[in-house]
Design a protein around this motif. Structure first.
Motif: not given
Length: 197
Positions: A161-173
């Motif tokens: 819920t940090d960001t709408p798409d959850g990209s803040l805590n996602s793994v860096i590709t």
């Protein structure tokens, strides 16, 4: 005739010197020797000339206090202040431009300039006071929940819920890294070494 010793002669000489010094102070006044700070690289010839005019106007006003001399002192004072501000701003702007150019071209000279400004800065805290502070800080009372808990391992809690798409805590590709590297100034170096296709 009484005998005169050396201390009597030196006391009379001191008294005569005091008379001359006190009368000179009353007639000529006392001036303070002000040391010019060498830590002002912006203080150039224009500043010196403006300061010279200001001091001569100040002496003229002190010697002959008239309305004309007072107005002259005010204008030269404003001119001196304006000249100093202008020189200081010019120096700051030139230094900023020089640093921005050197940052990408000559990093050694860049850091030499930056470190030269911090030479005389020393820690204001005494080492013994710092030691005592840390000692008192480590000897403080803690809550029971922290004292009994010896497991200090932390886990990263991923909250979608940090960001709408959850990209803040996602793994860096790998694709995101390549995109970021392509935006750098020296991309050709990475391409030559085979890091980018």
């Amino acid at each position: 005739m009484s005998s005169i010793c050396k201390t009597d002669i030196s006391n009379v000489a001191k008294d005569i010197c005091k008379v001359f010094i006190n009368s000179a102070r009353k007639i000529f006044g006392v001036t303070k020797n002000v040391q010019v700070s060498k830590n002002k690289p912006w203080f150039n010839r224009d500043c010196r000339n403006a300061r010279k005019k200001f001091h001569s106007a100040k002496r003229l006003q002190n010697r002959y206090p008239t309305i004309e001399n007072k107005n002259n002192l005010k204008t030269t004072s404003k001119t001196y202040k304006r000249t100093m501000d202008k020189c200081k701003n010019n120096y700051t702007n030139k230094l900023a431009r020089k640093l921005s150019e050197l940052r990408s071209t000559n990093s050694k000279e860049y850091w030499k300039i930056l470190n030269s400004t911090n030479k005389n800065k020393k820690c204001a805290v005494d080492i013994n006071e710092m030691f005592q502070f840390m000692k008192d800080l480590n000897a403080g009372d803690y809550d029971d929940e922290f004292v009994g808990n010896s497991d200090l391992s932390y886990t990263l809690i991923i909250d979608e819920t940090d960001t709408p798409d959850g990209s803040l805590n996602s793994v860096i590709t790998e694709e995101e890294i390549k995109t970021a590297v392509r935006k750098l100034k020296n991309v050709a170096l990475f391409q030559m070494n085979g890091y980018l296709e």
